[in-house]
Scaffold this active site. Sequence first.
Site, PDB file in Angstrom:
ATOM      1  CD1 TRP A   4      19.925 105.337 141.626  1.00 30.01           C
ATOM      2  CD2 TRP A   4      19.219 103.963 143.227  1.00 30.01           C
ATOM      3  NE1 TRP A   4      21.023 104.974 142.382  1.00 30.01           N
ATOM      4  CE2 TRP A   4      20.627 104.121 143.370  1.00 30.01           C
ATOM      5  CE3 TRP A   4      18.560 103.133 144.131  1.00 30.01           C
ATOM      6  CZ2 TRP A   4      21.372 103.503 144.374  1.00 30.01           C
ATOM      7  CZ3 TRP A   4      19.313 102.510 145.131  1.00 30.01           C
ATOM      8  CH2 TRP A   4      20.697 102.704 145.241  1.00 30.01           C
ATOM      9  CG  ASP A   5      20.578 109.593 142.818  1.00 29.92           C
ATOM     10  OD1 ASP A   5      20.574 108.559 142.140  1.00 29.92           O
ATOM     11  OD2 ASP A   5      21.588 110.299 142.961  1.00 29.92           O
ATOM     12  CD  GLU A  41      26.532 103.191 139.110  1.00 31.94           C
ATOM     13  OE1 GLU A  41      27.552 103.846 138.823  1.00 31.94           O
ATOM     14  OE2 GLU A  41      25.381 103.654 139.046  1.00 31.94           O
ATOM     15  CE  LYS A  56      30.260 104.957 141.847  1.00 34.96           C
ATOM     16  NZ  LYS A  56      29.533 105.301 140.618  1.00 34.96           N
ATOM     17  CD  GLN A  57      26.234 102.868 144.432  1.00 40.03           C
ATOM     18  OE1 GLN A  57      26.887 102.956 143.415  1.00 40.03           O
ATOM     19  NE2 GLN A  57      25.159 103.596 144.675  1.00 40.03           N
TER      20      GLN A  57
END
Length: 761
Positions: free
Chosen positions: A356-357, A483, A593-594
């Site tokens: 998806w980046d 994640e 994580k993000q």
Amino acid sequence: MILKRPIYEIENISFDNNDLMVNETVFHNANGYIGVRSNYEEGYPEGFDTIRGSYVNGFYDIADMRQAEKLFGLVEDKQTMLNVADSQTIHLIIDGETFSLFEGSAISSKRWLDMEQGITGRSIVWCSPAGKQVEIVIKRMTSFYQLSLFTIEYSVKALNFKGKIEFLSYHYGEVSNYSNENDPRVAKESGKYLIPTQALIEDGASYLTSQTSKSGLSVCSGVQHKVSKNSSINTKIKEHSAITMIETFIDENETLTLTKYTVFSDSIRQKDCMANAKSEMEKALEVSIEALYEAQREYLKDYWENCLLEIKGDDDLTEAVNYNMYQLIQSVGKDEYCNIAAKGLSGEGYEGHYFWDTEMYIEPFFNLTEPAITKNLIGFRHNTMEQARENAKILGHKKGVLFPWRTIMGTECSGYFPSGTAGYHINGDIAYSVISYYLATKDLDFIADKGAEIIFETARLWMDVGNYYNGSFRINEVTGPDEYTCMVNNNYYTNVSAQYNLRWAVKFYELLKVANKVTMVANRIGLSETEIKEFNEAATCMFLPYDESLKINPQDDSFLTKKVWDLKNTPKDHFPLLLHYHPLHLYRHQVCKQADTVLAHFIFEDAQSMDTIRNSFAYYEKVTTHDSSLSTCIFSIVASKLGMEEKAYDYLGDSAKLDLFNTHKNTKDGIHTANMGGNFMAIVYGFAGLRIKENGIYFAPAIPKVWEEYRFQINYEDSQIKVEVNAKESIFTLVKGSLKQIKVFGNDYELQNRITIPNKH
Ligand code: BGC
């Protein structure tokens, strides 16, 4: 446009093995089709580790990925990007002494990347153990003008002697991939995939063909040499490799240059890749190397003109963001057979997979600089719709498509489904990218041709995965971008992106209907007006979790009920957490994580009030580790939105130099392309407050105290707009195209020429 700091260079090259591997990545050459790591031609000493790699975008083999327990539908194999024939090796022998930076002494040494010329280089003044001094300059290029071509121009100048010079130049067909069984971010299996099938010499050039072991693909590489002086040149084939011996004499102060041409061709794009490699070689040799360099410069001149970005008062950051933009054009696929890998073509981290980046971090950059590239990237997704349809069926869906979490040719490659296949938001991301491309270009023909099909089919999937409960539409058992929190109900990011996807399915249907373009696509996929009504209803009823007491959007239904991870007392060497804690342990905690909800607050900012966004930002900031390189840039953008420029600046600084400073300690496995797009976003969408919405283009410029001024240029519809922001005011210039209405700090302006607007303080 002249780049302010076009050259990134390091002097006195470090001999540390880890630094050497990082620099293999940092100075790699790529053009979107091929990528070659910056390995030393002469190699390193025995016992040194290296990832010696050359890659072709989209070229893969199938590797087994046996699941410990054979449950229905789990992925049992994956695609992996292959290391193809190696043409980097050249040994230089000076009167019997072989050049190595690890013997004799390096009087001076330098490596550089010239982003205007599109060339990397290494220069060394070397004194051999016997006292012979040479100046060696090695230039490398992967051509943007001829995508199949990689060149090495190797010059030697004799500084204090005259004598015999020999080159042993190799073209190896026996190659394998890098593996590390302890790191989940690279392949763990031993990587011998390519089987050499044919080797021949024609007109002095060697051609090697290999076949993949399972995917039924083949690749051919051709190598040819030119020497600046009469020399004896002799090429032999030995065990699927070719070796070329070149011998001549050099006078004191004379410079001798060997130019090595390598071309690659693959059977995904060519019927007969050997024949194609031969014609590509002919094409490369037709012109001088200077003419090839000139074509490279021309290509980049246009590129830089489209993506000017300069920060006055912060040369280091300017250099870092320009480096990042250079890596993006190096990495992105230039045809619909491929995409842009998480590590570009610079290394084997994530095995060359596309994530998806692409849609959320890289296309926003290309939308504004080279929209034709975004179109290709979406085209790639469209080309892989059949695989996505099959994937949806495997997962039990009766309709729609589910794009794979990670892939090369369109099928799912994620072995660990909780933080892979369960990331259904990939569908919302791809839909978002189609909508963003449309909003930036108004290219309705492309929507009719490809985009709408993606939007309708992803919308259908939401209808199938979600269900009504107590009057609201819910999406259960999915994983959002974060994640460290897997398999949850009603992930805010997923639900809000599904809502956007569904709403736009309705809008595109109406737009195409008005333009008389809807029938073809509707017939093609059997879409009915009843479905459009259902999309509308589900979007309206979409459940978006909200917590009354904290006044934030919880990441999902259960997030706030979990124990908060004690980040303060977590040892520094236990980051990234994924390498030190069992996934279940992570999932049971509030730890991210993000950016997840924070990302949703950036891209779907109109879904919540400013207060909710502010509260959420403050909340998630405390529980986010930024173990993913996709995180700090997003925090930077939302900090800017909330008027916290200094915080935004700190977040940007952390992420912009990630690969140049190896801050995530894994640059040896490849660059972080999403983060690179994210830095651009942090400036343009962050500080300058750019948004492109249905009712126009918005700006809300601010500037961190340490900057004197920043400026950038973007494409919007048929126009190009330059934005210059200093401490007092912002200047908007219509560089070309038709008059535009722009909104600055919510007010409407007509941009005909140039307007100056005071900043808000
Ligand atoms: C991130 C994902 C990302 C992947 C590839 C992971 O570490 O968590 O969001 O897609 O890296 O860049």
